[in-house]
Design an enzyme around this catalytic site. Structure first.
Site, short mmCIF file in Angstrom:
data_model
loop_
_atom_site.label_atom_id
_atom_site.label_comp_id
_atom_site.label_asym_id
_atom_site.label_seq_id
_atom_site.Cartn_x
_atom_site.Cartn_y
_atom_site.Cartn_z
N THR A 126 50.49 25.96 41.74
CA THR A 126 49.88 25.90 40.32
C THR A 126 50.72 25.54 39.22
OG1 THR A 126 48.98 28.21 40.99
CG2 THR A 126 48.68 27.65 38.73
N GLY A 140 54.87 33.48 42.72
CA GLY A 140 55.60 34.54 43.18
C GLY A 140 57.01 34.44 43.61
N GLU A 172 44.06 32.18 44.15
CA GLU A 172 43.57 31.73 45.40
C GLU A 172 42.04 31.14 45.23
OE1 GLU A 172 45.28 31.10 48.03
OE2 GLU A 172 46.94 32.36 47.28
#
Lengths: 661, 685
Positions: free
Chosen positions: A139, A178, A421
């Protein structure tokens, strides 16, 4: 134990242990899960302060520490099976949020799926041992679900045989991954590949981002934390900006596509295989929707049995909140939904493994339907669970807002599932595309198969607004098959309408794409109806397989409530399509109220059957023993603000306030 | 464009240039935004005054809110207290009168991020329930912060149901004192704001016992902390209730009272008195003790719910014209996400709500100002309707508002999850409002009780004259109704009369069927209370439909006044009103199809009209959110700034994260855990 809860548990008409076994898969699995959980609970190395009283930075610290002990302990306990690892991590991590988690869930699997044998040899060993801590950077700040829009570039330089990784704009900065902010030293970066002056689309590259040994960002790399979020406080979601940063040619994952030393691009044979991870993660999220919702309603239902409030009859003692019809109406449909989603989650997991096996043998035929189904169900279940968790919080009244209830934490940890997602609306429209394709296929004379096979019946059931008696009017609102049938009719009808509207829009002047956009609200509605049907059907199928009479009877009530409540909420669809009449809807509404009364005595036992440890719930209100109030007071005393009797702000601001005026 | 410079107040590097994607949205306005802003403010002079106040706090770093995103609970409380302190100094310097608009505007400008909000609630309660002597004694002390008062009503085990409160106030005639006591753990006062750290006094709601009888809930002024050193007084246990989902600026607290004695004069006695010998005297009705809650609800609906919802709309809509995602046509550039029909469906309803609720609040304020003084002068005739109106609006506005803000938050995709979007904070404020100041389900059922009473009254009244005496808000129950919707074309659904009829029909039908259900159960032998509980799901639906009807009605009536004077503004607002009414019908379609009021073909027409409205409102969406005229400072959102420079700001603000600030910051976790982890495993494997 709180006397109210003791009474509730004694009055249950079934043995909750049997349902627990059903949810785990077998009595043996339940036993093994508890063994593992008890080891964690009794191990002093795992004790730590309540997350709620820590700052973000302290929570990150604890999370890293947990990861550090975890691998050692898992080896000690002999835990290797994927299910067992999951049980372990879920209790141990509480929120299942782990800064090094992406190393295992994304970095290594991508390496295995897309890396050559040589590449695996090079990185796999060190990443398994956490010498390399990897993450997965897809992303960007300006681009999410629409992957083709990503801007990061990887330009091949044949002179040095290197790729030049670059973030050309602000919007191209990698954002959200993350573990990227502080933890990782490598990232698999998705970037647009340019070689010999041409763009070949997205490819994956292994990019070192921090120096081994010092952990400092490497020259050309700007990396950091993206700041505070609604939840996920233990996680260092990060950003990554690359400034013409060079990596060797061998760092492009080349199992499928390749760039030769001279810069020649070699196309992959099939790209369908990359669907695999996405499908897995999405079907996993369906299970998470079930779990999160189950946790929230465990808390809300237990607390509603302990909490006494108001009066039903004047002069009598305050009744349990759970005795109010409105409270039952809030919570029991959610309980029924939690069970429905548990079964759907199990089905998705099994189907994934089954189909994955055929994919391994080269059979890709089932992949499109599975892909379509997981996208839609991921959106349907996460949206529903998101709303349901919030309703559970509200059902706890004011205390639901305190972190002592545990529900704010469940909510903020779960809610990103609606956007990550694959943003849910986009997911719905992906499934819609599959539904429209199947619809057209049927129209052109080919049979649709699998869960959309009901579309085959469409041409004979063409909607005729004038023909009131077009649908079978015999609906037995006590019969699972009959209820599954009405959901099927609703889905078929809404798909039919969406398809026709789409064709109308297309035929009047507009391009296919503009028509698609102008029909998208209808398309989402149709897809929701399809997903709703799938959930009802899977729940009905599960019900048939249940042997134990008492368990069957209590789950049957939940099934009926789930189905009838859905009809009641979407009564417009059923009425407008003449699937049901006004008086049938009245019966449905009446029967819902009867079911609330029928479920009431088993409500606590039904949430006990989820078998969550208090540590997993993280809730004072949802404690198994129901001793809510004493513990609420004890919990509050630990608040950092209570460390001193007189807060420093008194001296700094409040006292001067009165002298100044 | 003086107003543009005004809105862009962050003074950062990008404020100078407006992003072309948002500029293009403003290029050809279909109406005069400034006039709409004036309308919302209640006149151009108010807009001017508001902007003057906003300018005062714009450049002062102490009022910069960006840093609040990174604060701990403790730091939030401190910063909000500091802002209160600075505002008071400013107000003194500027010589603002009490309760002036300036105060309202400065609170708005600082996003309400100011502590001691409950102190003013308590002060209002003293004004509502105190005798003239008590008001003269306590209110000046409150105003000058000589004392800080918390309003302590909710207990650990008891919330909305006030009769269940356990705290006791027993009159001791021998000493002419009340003995205030928390008899059980569940009686502990729990949640009151300003109580955890700040308050010196608490206005404690307790069950009064005197002359051997219980008289229900009354209000008592109880000193809880020393005025010298702020330590808790003897018999008082007080502290913070711990971390919450949000609202960190408020020190919600707990309070236990162990036989604490206060003088007889400390019971607020505007409507009730205990004479020295313990005789109890009441003027007016017992429900009058709810008056402070009514006052609080009215202000909270505006300051928290309405502004919160509007701000969420501003942020999400602006972000949706900057964010581009996918292509609609393969040949086009990536489209603004606001051009997707599904995104419009998500965002335009909250926007319509933002306007509908504005007019709803205006109408409540109006009714409140008309009735409040009468009630304080012991004329109780308007109290039931005021109570029903504020109760219903509170339940509906908080329920829909919370839902709307969450919709907006999620419509921002992943970035809506970042605190820097401003959305999580707005969401947590709105989510809290659904349960405080009355749990919504309980409130809806209170509205239902009001409706049932009036419905029965209407049925029983045989002569038209007494039917006319129904309160204004329920007069539709006896008005002539149509049983079938007369719409024949799509355009008919744009007639306010037509959708008003539809809502009146459904609201009345749901209410009548609940009343029948109640009667049926009673005839079958259930007692009245059990019957009420067994009908409560139906009653809830009826109350909700009624509230929706009232909101549509207020919106429609407010617009009628604009039709001639402000045709361009009227035109855009009417679309929002239409959309608001039709959205509600589509969301609860079953109720409208159930008895054939709407036919299936009519529903198709209605849906087409609705989708058409989305497209039309889309064109004005940015201007409609600009018209709320929130400054960037007050929005405090990296996604929602006026100039649209979303990504630059997001990147810059992220740098302020404490995790990024110092080079040393990243070391502890790394050296303590990561490095050993790497080494130990590397060597073992």
């Amino acid at each position: 134990m709180n006397p109210d809860l003791r009474r509730e548990r004694a009055a249950a008409t079934f043995n909750p242990e049997l349902i627990t076994n059903l949810l785990d898969g077998s009595p043996e699995k339940t036993q093994r899960r508890r063994e593992i959980e008890n080891k964690i609970l009794s191990d002093p190395d795992f004790q730590h302060e309540d997350y709620n009283f820590l700052t973000r930075s302290e929570r990150y610290d604890v999370a890293i520490k947990k990861s550090a002990v975890m691998v050692k302990k898992m080896r000690e306990f002999g835990i290797a099976d994927p299910d067992e690892i999951m049980w372990f991590k879920k209790l141990h991590l509480v929120n299942f949020v782990e800064p090094v988690g992406l190393n295992y869930s994304m970095f290594i699997p991508t390496l295995v799926n897309q890396g050559t044998t040589a590449q695996q040899e090079k990185w796999l060993h060190s990443s398994n041992g956490l010498e390399i801590i990897g993450t997965y950077a897809q992303t960007e700040m300006g681009h999410g679900t629409h992957l083709r829009g990503l801007e990061t570039t990887a330009t091949y330089d044949p002179k040095t045989q290197e790729f030049i990784m670059n973030s050309p704009t602000v919007t191209s900065i990698k954002w959200w991954p993350g573990g990227l902010g502080k933890t990782s030293n490598h990232a698999i970066v998705l970037a647009q590949l340019f070689t010999q002056g041409k763009c070949y689309g997205l490819h994956a590259f292994v990019v070192p981002i921090r120096e081994m040994g010092t952990h400092k960002p490497l020259p050309g790399i700007t990396v950091g934390d993206i700041g505070p979020k609604f939840g996920y406080e233990e996680m260092d979601n990060g950003y990554l900006k690359m400034d013409n940063y060079r990596i060797p040619r061998e760092n492009m994952l080349m199992k499928y596509a390749q760039v030769k030393p001279d810069g020649t691009y070699v196309k992959p044979v099939s790209n369908k295989l990359t669907y695999g991870t996405m499908v897995f993660v999405r079907s996993y999220l369906v299970g998470e929707a079930a779990r999160s919702l189950s946790k929230a309603c465990t808390i809300a239902i237990r607390y509603s049995a302990v909490r006494h409030q108001s009066e039903i009859k004047p002069g009598e003692p305050e009744p349990q909140v759970l005795d109010f019809q409105t409270q039952q109406y809030k919570l029991f449909p959610i309980l029924a939904t939690a069970y429905a989603f548990q079964f759907v989650g199990k089905y998705m997991k099994d189907t994934y493994y089954r189909i994955n096996e055929s994919i391994g043998q080269g059979d890709l035929s089932e992949l499109p339907e599975l892909h379509a189904l997981t996208a839609g169900l991921k959106a349907f279940t996460t949206w529903t669970a998101n709303t349901g968790i919030e309703e559970c919080r509200l059902a706890c009244g004011g205390h639901g807002y305190s972190h002592c209830s545990g529900i704010p934490n469940i909510y903020v940890t779960f809610t990103p599932a609606c956007t990550f997602e694959g943003e849910n609306t986009v997911m719905m429209l992906q499934t819609a595309r599959f539904l429209m394709k199947s619809y057209d296929q049927v129209q052109s004379g080919k049979l649709a198969c699998g869960l959309v096979s009901y579309l085959n019946d469409l041409p004979s059931q063409r909607i005729q607004p004038q023909q009131v008696a077009a649908w079978p009017t015999v609906v037995d609102i006590n019969d699972p098959d009959s209820l599954t049938e009405v959901y099927k009719l609703r889905a078929a009808r809404l798909i039919d309408i969406a398809a026709k509207n789409l064709h109308t829009e297309m035929s009047c002047r507009k391009s296919k794409e503009v028509a698609w956009n102008l029909t998208s609200v209808d398309l989402v509605r149709a897809t929701e109806a399809h997903c709703h049907y799938v959930v009802v059907k899977l729940f009905a199928d599960k019900l048939q397989k249940i042997q134990d009479k008492a368990v069957h009877s209590v789950l049957r009530n939940l099934f009926l409530l789930y189905s009838l409540y859905g009809i009641s909420q979407k009564a417009g669809d059923f009425l407008q399509g003449n699937i049901m009449t006004g008086s049938q809807i009245t019966q449905v509404n009446q029967h819902i109220l009867e079911l609330l009364t029928a479920i009431r005595p088993n409500a606590v036992a039904l949430v006990d059957a989820f078998d969550f440890k208090d540590m997993t719930l993280g809730s004072v209100l949802g404690r198994y023993d129901g001793n809510v109030y004493e513990n609420l007071f004890e919990w509050a005393k630990k608040s950092p603000l209570n460390k001193t009797q007189v807060h420093e702000s008194y001296h700094k601001y409040l006292k001067p306030l009165k002298s100044n005026l | 464009m003086g107003s543009r410079a005004h809105r862009v107040s962050l003074g950062d590097a990008w404020s100078g240039r407006v992003h072309p994607d948002i500029e293009s949205e403003r290029r050809w306005p279909a109406f005069d935004v400034e006039r709409l802003t004036n309308l919302l403010d209640g006149g151009a002079q108010n807009t001017a005054l508001r902007r003057k106040v906003e300018t005062l706090v714009r450049d002062d770093p102490a009022f910069n809110l960006i840093h609040t995103h990174f604060m701990t609970q403790d730091e939030h409380f401190q910063a909000a207290t500091q802002r209160l302190f600075l505002i008071q100094k400013l107000a003194k310097r500027m010589d603002w009168p009490d309760d002036s608009l300036e105060f309202q505007y400065i609170y708005r400008a600082l996003s309400g991020d100011i502590s001691l909000g409950v102190h003013s609630v308590a002060m209002n309660a003293i004004k509502s329930l105190g005798s003239e002597e008590q008001i003269a004694k306590w209110v000046p002390l409150c105003k000058t912060y000589q004392i800080i008062v918390s309003y302590a009503q909710t207990e650990m085990g008891h919330g909305t149901y006030l009769q269940g409160l356990e705290t006791e106030a027993t009159y001791d005639a021998a000493t002419q004192e009340f003995v205030i006591h928390s008899p059980t753990m569940t009686a502990t006062k729990w949640w009151p704001g300003d109580l955890g750290q700040a308050a010196t006094h608490a206005l404690v709601m307790a069950q009064l016992t005197c002359s051997g009888a219980r008289w229900g809930m009354h209000a008592f002024m109880v000193p809880i902390r020393s005025l010298q050193d702020h330590t808790p007084l003897p018999g008082i246990t007080v502290g913070d209730i711990g971390p919450k989902m949000g609202i960190e600026i408020t020190d919600n607290g707990f309070l236990r009272l162990d036989h604490v004695r206060v003088p007889r004069e400390n019971m607020l006695s505007r409507f009730t008195q205990v004479s020295p010998d313990g005789t109890y005297v009441r003027h007016g009705i017992a429900q009058v003790n709810y008056l402070p809650m009514v006052v609080t609800r009215v202000y909270m609906l505006r300051n928290i719910v309405l502004y919160g919802l509007q701000k969420a709309c501003v942020i999400a809509t602006r972000y949706s014209v900057i964010r581009r995602q996918s292509r609609i046509r393969p040949s086009d550039p990536e489209a603004k996400i606001l051009d997707y029909q599904t995104q419009q469906q998500k965002l335009i309803f909250p926007l319509a709500m933002g306007y509908a609720f504005h007019f709803q609040v205006a109408s409540i304020m109006d009714f409140f100002h008309r009735s409040y003084d009468a009630i304080r002068n012991k004329d109780m005739s308007l109290l039931p309707e005021l109570h029903a109106l504020t109760t219903g609006s509170k339940a509906m506005m908080t329920e829909f508002g919370a839902h709307g803000v969450e919709l907006c938050r999620r419509a921002c995709g992943g970035h809506g999850y970042s605190k820097l979007s401003g959305m999580p904070s707005l969401a947590t404020y709105l989510l809290a409002s659904c349960t405080y100041e009355g749990e919504n389900t309980v409130l809806y059922l209170q509205v239902a009780r009001f409706l049932v009473k009036n419905c029965r009254q209407a049925w029983e009244a045989s002569d038209p004259a007494s039917r006319k005496s129904l309160p204004q808000s329920v007069s539709y129950l006896t008005a002539a109704r149509v049983d079938k919707c007369p719409a024949q074309t799509e355009a008919h659904f744009l007639h306010p009369e037509l959708y008003m009829q539809a809502w009146a029909h459904v609201a009345a039908r749901l209410l009548e069927s609940s009343v029948h259900h109640l009667q049926m159960l009673v005839q079958a032998g259930a007692d009245e209370h059990e019957a009420w509980n067994q009908t409560s799901v139906l009653l809830l639906q009826a109350a909700k439909a009624h509230c929706y009807y009232i909101t549509v009605k207020n919106f429609k009536e407010a617009l009628e006044k604009l039709e001639h004077g402000e045709p361009a503004v009227h035109r855009v607002l009417k679309r929002l009103c239409d959309l608001f009414a039709l959205h509600g019908i589509l969301a609860d379609l079953g109720s409208f199809l159930y008895d054939g009021f709407l036919s299936a073909p009519q529903v198709n027409m209605l849906r087409t009209t609705y989708l058409d409205l989305l497209l039309q409102i889309r064109k004005d969406a940015i201007l409609l959110t600009d018209a709320f005229d929130f400054t960037d400072q007050c929005l405090n959102s990296a996604l929602g700034c006026y100039d649209g420079n979303v990504y630059e700001r997001l990147f810059q603000w992220a740098q302020m994260s404490p995790n990024n600030n110092s080079q040393t910051q990243e070391k502890p976790a790394y050296t303590k855990y990561i490095r050993p982890l790497m080494q130990s495993r590397g060597s073992k494997l």
